[in-house]
Design a protein around this motif. Sequence first.
Motif, short mmCIF file in Angstrom:
data_model
loop_
_atom_site.label_atom_id
_atom_site.label_comp_id
_atom_site.label_asym_id
_atom_site.label_seq_id
_atom_site.Cartn_x
_atom_site.Cartn_y
_atom_site.Cartn_z
N SER A 96 0.88 -1.08 0.15
CA SER A 96 0.05 0.18 -0.14
C SER A 96 0.84 1.21 -0.03
O SER A 96 0.35 2.21 -0.65
N PHE A 97 1.97 1.26 0.70
CA PHE A 97 2.78 2.46 0.73
C PHE A 97 3.37 2.81 -0.57
O PHE A 97 3.56 3.80 -0.98
N LEU A 98 3.91 1.51 -1.24
CA LEU A 98 4.22 1.70 -2.60
C LEU A 98 3.49 2.51 -3.58
O LEU A 98 3.82 3.25 -4.38
N PHE A 99 2.37 1.96 -3.18
CA PHE A 99 1.09 2.59 -4.27
C PHE A 99 0.71 4.03 -4.14
O PHE A 99 0.30 4.76 -4.80
N ILE A 100 1.00 4.43 -2.58
CA ILE A 100 0.75 5.83 -2.30
C ILE A 100 2.02 6.53 -2.61
O ILE A 100 1.61 7.77 -3.37
N LEU A 158 -0.70 17.67 -1.01
CA LEU A 158 -1.72 17.31 -1.67
C LEU A 158 -1.79 15.94 -2.61
O LEU A 158 -2.70 15.18 -2.53
N GLY A 159 -0.72 15.68 -3.17
CA GLY A 159 -0.48 14.24 -3.69
C GLY A 159 -0.57 13.07 -3.12
O GLY A 159 -1.30 12.08 -3.43
N LEU A 160 -0.01 13.11 -1.88
CA LEU A 160 -0.11 12.26 -0.97
C LEU A 160 -1.42 11.75 -0.24
O LEU A 160 -2.18 10.77 -0.10
N ILE A 161 -2.30 13.13 0.06
CA ILE A 161 -3.58 13.00 0.71
C ILE A 161 -4.46 12.29 -0.31
O ILE A 161 -5.14 11.56 0.02
N LEU A 162 -4.30 12.81 -1.72
CA LEU A 162 -5.26 12.10 -2.76
C LEU A 162 -4.79 10.81 -2.85
O LEU A 162 -6.00 9.99 -2.91
N ALA A 194 -3.31 8.52 -0.99
CA ALA A 194 -3.81 7.86 0.33
C ALA A 194 -5.25 7.59 0.49
O ALA A 194 -5.55 6.25 0.73
N PHE A 195 -6.01 8.56 0.01
CA PHE A 195 -7.53 8.30 0.16
C PHE A 195 -7.91 7.41 -1.03
O PHE A 195 -8.65 6.57 -0.53
N SER A 196 -7.46 7.26 -2.05
CA SER A 196 -7.74 6.66 -2.99
C SER A 196 -7.20 4.82 -2.75
O SER A 196 -8.12 3.80 -2.79
N VAL A 197 -6.25 4.81 -1.95
CA VAL A 197 -5.63 3.42 -1.66
C VAL A 197 -6.34 2.91 -0.35
O VAL A 197 -6.62 1.78 -0.42
N LEU A 198 -6.52 3.74 0.55
CA LEU A 198 -6.91 3.30 1.98
C LEU A 198 -8.24 3.23 2.21
O LEU A 198 -8.94 2.88 2.93
N ALA A 199 -9.13 4.41 1.31
CA ALA A 199 -10.47 4.45 1.56
C ALA A 199 -11.40 3.26 1.39
O ALA A 199 -12.31 2.96 2.45
N PRO A 200 -11.15 2.19 0.51
CA PRO A 200 -12.00 0.96 0.37
C PRO A 200 -11.85 0.13 1.56
O PRO A 200 -12.65 -0.85 1.99
N ARG A 201 -10.77 0.31 2.45
CA ARG A 201 -10.69 -0.47 3.51
C ARG A 201 -11.50 0.10 4.79
O ARG A 201 -11.58 -0.67 5.84
N GLY A 223 -6.81 9.70 -6.76
CA GLY A 223 -5.47 9.46 -6.41
C GLY A 223 -4.79 9.12 -7.72
O GLY A 223 -3.49 9.32 -8.11
N ASP A 224 -5.52 8.32 -8.61
CA ASP A 224 -4.84 7.66 -9.73
C ASP A 224 -4.90 9.00 -11.11
O ASP A 224 -3.95 8.82 -11.59
N LEU A 225 -6.03 9.58 -10.80
CA LEU A 225 -6.01 10.54 -12.06
C LEU A 225 -5.45 11.98 -11.98
O LEU A 225 -4.90 12.61 -12.83
N LEU A 226 -5.36 12.33 -10.48
CA LEU A 226 -4.62 13.54 -10.22
C LEU A 226 -3.48 13.54 -9.21
O LEU A 226 -2.80 14.31 -9.17
N GLY A 227 -3.57 12.60 -8.21
CA GLY A 227 -2.85 12.80 -7.23
C GLY A 227 -1.31 12.19 -7.40
O GLY A 227 -0.21 12.71 -7.01
N GLY A 228 -1.19 11.37 -8.48
CA GLY A 228 0.07 10.73 -8.97
C GLY A 228 0.88 12.12 -9.55
O GLY A 228 1.98 12.32 -9.62
N THR A 229 0.07 13.01 -10.50
CA THR A 229 0.80 13.96 -11.24
C THR A 229 1.17 15.01 -10.19
O THR A 229 2.19 15.43 -10.14
N LEU A 230 0.41 15.54 -9.18
CA LEU A 230 0.64 16.40 -8.19
C LEU A 230 1.70 15.82 -7.16
O LEU A 230 2.97 16.82 -7.22
N LEU A 231 1.89 14.70 -6.90
CA LEU A 231 3.04 13.97 -6.08
C LEU A 231 4.37 14.13 -6.89
O LEU A 231 5.29 14.45 -6.46
#
Length: 418
Positions: A62-66, A263-267, A269-276, A288-296
């Motif tokens: 999960s850390f790697l995906f974030i 901003l990137g880490l928040i977005l 992390a939300f996409s990866v962890l929210a489903p849990r 997270g996938d569409l915007l977070g990666g670019t901002l990070l």
Amino acid sequence: MLKVEVMKVNKSTKRVQLIDGLRGFSLAGIILANMLIFQYGILGESEPKLFGIEGADLAFHSFLFIAVVGSFMPIFAYMFGFGIVKLSDSLQARDLRPKCHLARRFLLLIGIGMLHATFLWEGDILTFYGATGFFLLLFLNRKPKTLLVWSVLLLTVMGAIGMVPVNLEESTAESSSHTRSYIMQSRDVYGSGTYLEIMNFRNHAAMFSEEESSVMLVGILFAPILIAPMFLLGMRAAKRGTFDNPQTMHRTYAQRAAIFIALGLILKAFSVLAPRFFTGTLPGLGLGDLLGGTLLALGYIYAFALLYTTVRRFSLLQNFEAVGKLSLTNYLLQTVICTTIFYGYGLGLFGRAGVFVGAVIVLAVYAVQLWLSPLYLKRFKTGPVEKVLRIWTYLSWKGQPRKPRKDLTLPEERGQAS
């Protein structure tokens, strides 16, 4: 006059060092993200349970995906756009045609990428970058403001798409039977197959069902739009001279790094962890996938540039620069080495090493590149793949652009013209 020229040379050298360093730095994150594909396959990286990944290893997954996945490849895209503008400026200064040379460069990238994907690994990006390069030619002569407007517009569209509510029960449901079957087959073939068996599986096995293939086709068609902002922002940075003089940009780099990383880490992390932690329908899960990666990725870029504003340069930065100068060669070598480590015709660690141990392995590979790249550059000016690319781009065996055309007008005619 001499002092001014020396200052210009120093600024140019500093800029080149920073850009090369960024390329080298991005390859560290790229090999770490690609480790999940090297070890679990292009579909299996998102299905950790099928490989028995749990506990601390699942947390590290999960850390790697974030923090890593989807945030280092955009840095490479940013530098790709930056390099296009700088190469164009260099060609124009020599009275050569930039678009013609760039088109040849993109064609060869596509060719190398297709060979890479066919004979080595399904995670190739060079084909995509080469094809995207032709699209970027439309923006080559645009003003920085135009590039910024298009980048913001595309990022806004991505953000709007990411806000579409997602049913968490459906998003966390198990993958289709076809996908699970493919992943299980890939685990067996990649883990114990010969080179020819793996290549045949990679090039001929049906990765998706007919219904899934239609959805994926739409995704592939829209993929350039998702990554285009980073290409365009890189082109804008080259035109604006964002990295021309790092010392004067200390505060700007620090502010942008803090904002974009947060901003990137928040977005993400939300996409990866929210489903849990949540159930039902939730908006913004795709941010997270569409915007977070670019901002990070932007945050990482400015954070790395911030290192060049320090009075005392770290010796490690010079190693990053060396890796960056050989970025294409090192990227392909990462594939050769890592597939040999994880695939059946090598050590056969596919799906067996674990996420954390896999990360240690690939970072060790990158550490070797950090050590060897400076040694290589002491004897050679450029990498072997970079040399081939330069020869083809300039149609010169020396890999150098031809000299500027001589001015054939008479001295008195030049005086009258002035």
